[in-house]
Design an enzyme around this catalytic site. Structure first.
Site, PDB file in Angstrom:
ATOM      1  CE  LYS A  63      -4.241  -1.876   1.709  1.00 51.05           C
ATOM      2  NZ  LYS A  63      -5.139  -2.079   2.821  1.00 51.05           N
ATOM      3  CE  LYS A  69      -6.625  -8.080  -0.916  1.00 47.63           C
ATOM      4  NZ  LYS A  69      -6.546  -7.547   0.452  1.00 47.63           N
ATOM      5  CE  LYS A 118     -13.328  -3.944   2.425  1.00 46.29           C
ATOM      6  NZ  LYS A 118     -12.001  -3.803   3.038  1.00 46.29           N
TER       7      LYS A 118
HETATM    8  P1  TYM Z   1     -10.493  -6.244   4.935  1.00 46.40           P
HETATM    9  O1  TYM Z   1     -11.512  -5.214   5.219  1.00 46.40           O
HETATM   10  O2  TYM Z   1      -9.519  -5.991   3.842  1.00 46.40           O
HETATM   11  O3  TYM Z   1     -11.191  -7.608   4.638  1.00 46.40           O
HETATM   12  C1  TYM Z   1     -12.194  -8.151   5.489  1.00 46.40           C
HETATM   13  C2  TYM Z   1     -12.090  -9.658   5.484  1.00 46.40           C
HETATM   14  O4  TYM Z   1     -12.227 -10.160   4.154  1.00 46.40           O
HETATM   15  C3  TYM Z   1     -11.116 -10.984   3.827  1.00 46.40           C
HETATM   16  N1  TYM Z   1     -10.802 -10.803   2.396  1.00 46.40           N
HETATM   17  C4  TYM Z   1     -10.690 -11.794   1.519  1.00 46.40           C
HETATM   18  N2  TYM Z   1     -10.837 -13.122   1.659  1.00 46.40           N
HETATM   19  C5  TYM Z   1     -10.681 -13.862   0.542  1.00 46.40           C
HETATM   20  N3  TYM Z   1     -10.394 -13.347  -0.683  1.00 46.40           N
HETATM   21  C6  TYM Z   1     -10.244 -12.029  -0.849  1.00 46.40           C
HETATM   22  N4  TYM Z   1      -9.985 -11.517  -2.049  1.00 46.40           N
HETATM   23  C7  TYM Z   1     -10.394 -11.185   0.278  1.00 46.40           C
HETATM   24  N5  TYM Z   1     -10.318  -9.839   0.466  1.00 46.40           N
HETATM   25  C8  TYM Z   1     -10.557  -9.633   1.771  1.00 46.40           C
HETATM   26  C9  TYM Z   1      -9.981 -10.463   4.695  1.00 46.40           C
HETATM   27  O5  TYM Z   1      -8.977 -11.443   4.862  1.00 46.40           O
HETATM   28  C10 TYM Z   1     -10.712 -10.143   5.966  1.00 46.40           C
HETATM   29  O6  TYM Z   1     -10.882 -11.303   6.767  1.00 46.40           O
HETATM   30  N6  TYM Z   1      -7.065  -5.577   8.508  1.00 46.40           N
HETATM   31  C11 TYM Z   1      -8.362  -6.168   8.209  1.00 46.40           C
HETATM   32  C12 TYM Z   1      -9.473  -5.645   9.067  1.00 46.40           C
HETATM   33  C13 TYM Z   1      -9.236  -5.796  10.521  1.00 46.40           C
HETATM   34  C14 TYM Z   1      -9.344  -6.975  11.279  1.00 46.40           C
HETATM   35  C15 TYM Z   1      -9.085  -6.599  12.619  1.00 46.40           C
HETATM   36  C16 TYM Z   1      -9.636  -8.294  10.930  1.00 46.40           C
HETATM   37  C17 TYM Z   1      -8.921  -4.779  11.382  1.00 46.40           C
HETATM   38  N7  TYM Z   1      -8.829  -5.278  12.654  1.00 46.40           N
HETATM   39  C18 TYM Z   1      -9.079  -7.533  13.652  1.00 46.40           C
HETATM   40  C19 TYM Z   1      -9.642  -9.234  11.966  1.00 46.40           C
HETATM   41  C20 TYM Z   1      -9.379  -8.864  13.288  1.00 46.40           C
HETATM   42  C21 TYM Z   1      -8.715  -5.837   6.768  1.00 46.40           C
HETATM   43  O7  TYM Z   1      -8.191  -4.920   6.190  1.00 46.40           O
HETATM   44  O8  TYM Z   1      -9.709  -6.614   6.262  1.00 46.40           O
END
Ligand code: TYM
Length: 331
Positions: free
Chosen positions: A112, A197, A200
């Site tokens: 990023k 990947k 979003k």
């Molecule tokens: P985020 O918002 O990017 O994604 C949310 C969840 O979706 C999963 N995910 C995917 N799984 C499979 N294929 C994909 N292409 C894909 N894109 C996203 C992510 O693995 C995630 O589980 N840092 C985290 C948010 C966060 C968090 C936390 C998660 C902040 N604090 C504490 C767990 C516990 C994030 O950016 O997820």
């Protein structure tokens, strides 16, 4: 009882990757087998260039989608991160336990920050310290399990390291959590670039299925998915990433094995048609429920208010204990 925490960041419209990698499991399995908390982690959305009104809109939309996916406020806690001060309170303490080197090693930081630099934007300090806040999200609740997609594994590993280090230095305060991942579709790839990947916040949207896309748009994106020129269908992630991605998506929708599904199709056209139909059907009830819930924002606000109140009661004592353990005078 096992405790589960996970979160989703309102930096864009939620995607099929978010659903298959995380959200679906939270709703169908996790909330029923453990004491669970699911959070719209809005503070994390401020780590990159953002528009305040858009973050507000996306936070509400994400919360509504969590409920539409089946999270039941009577069974689990759904809330917004910034409504609970303990996350930021604990994050600072964890920054005092983490090192600069381990933060800079995070793949997401490297990717990023490189992307921001290419776009001529400055890199926010909070992008570097992000994993300390994510660790705080998890550790404040004493979560045992963190259900995430594959891309979050490194952050959860770091969270474990910080918990162990804190406990060793200052006395046992935190539960050491572990990541759990879905059996298939732990990393759904972009349909236009199957080596990347499905994310979003990516700019090119042609290869991203959003949960609120119209059925026609979903079908079109799947039909245009990049595959390869080899004849037939086989499951080989390294050699045939585009086809493998479609097989994994279909496997996640149908509950079958990607290898077995490969035998059932003789060409990528037939495979794409099956995937398009399966994804449209998978998302249909979610879209319908989202439309109902969007018409009742007060209900959603009420759920988030109650969720934050409950989350606060759970997090406060542990964060107070961490403050005391690390040497801060009790208030
Ligand atoms: P985020 O918002 O990017 O994604 C949310 C969840 O979706 C999963 N995910 C995917 N799984 C499979 N294929 C994909 N292409 C894909 N894109 C996203 C992510 O693995 C995630 O589980 N840092 C985290 C948010 C966060 C968090 C936390 C998660 C902040 N604090 C504490 C767990 C516990 C994030 O950016 O997820």
């Amino acid at each position: 009882m096992t405790r589960i925490f996970s979160g989703i960041k309102p930096t864009g419209h939620l995607t099929l990757g978010n659903y298959l990698g995380a959200l679906r499991r939270w709703a169908d399995e996790d909330q029923h087998r453990a004491e669970s908390l699911f959070c719209v982690v809005d503070l994390h959305a401020l780590t990159v260039e953002h528009d305040p009104a858009r973050v507000r809109r996306l936070s509400r939309q994400a919360a509504t989608l969590l409920l539409a996916a089946g999270l039941d406020p009577a069974t689990c806690t759904v809330f917004v991160q910034s409504h609970v001060d303990e996350h930021a309170r604990l994050s600072y303490v964890l920054e005092c336990v983490a090192t600069d080197g381990e933060m800079r090693r995070m793949i997401q930081y490297k990717e990023k920050s490189a992307r921001a630099q290419v776009a001529g934007q400055s890199v926010r300090l909070s992008l570097l310290t992000y994993p300390a806040l994510m660790a705080a999200d998890i550790l404040a609740y004493g979560a045992d399990e963190v259900p995430v997609g594959e891309d979050q594994t490194q952050h959860v590993e770091l969270t474990r390291d910080l918990a162990v280090r804190f406990n060793q230095r200052y006395g046992r305060t935190f539960v050491v959590p572990r990541a759990t991942r879905p059996a298939v579709a732990a990393r759904v790839m972009d349909l236009q670039d199957p080596l990347d990947k499905m994310g979003k916040s990516h700019e090119a949207t042609g290869g991203i299925v959003y949960l609120l896309d119209e059925p026609d748009a979903v079908a079109r994106k799947v039909r245009r998915a990049v595959t390869d020129s080899e004849p037939g269908v086989s499951y080989d992630r390294a050699a045939r990433p585009g086809v493998a991605n479609l097989l994994e998506i279909l496997a996640a929708c149908t509950g079958e094995e990607p290898e077995k599904l490969a035998d059932a199709y003789d060409g990528s056209g037939a495979l794409k048609a099956a995937v398009a139909e399966a994804v449209v059907e998978l998302l249909r009830p979610l879209r319908a429920r989202h439309a109902e819930l969007s018409a009742d924002p007060e209900y959603v606000d009420g759920v988030l208010r109650d969720g934050a109140a409950r989350a606060r009661t759970l997090a406060r004592p542990r964060v107070d204990a961490a403050y005391a353990a690390i040497g801060l005078l009790p208030a």
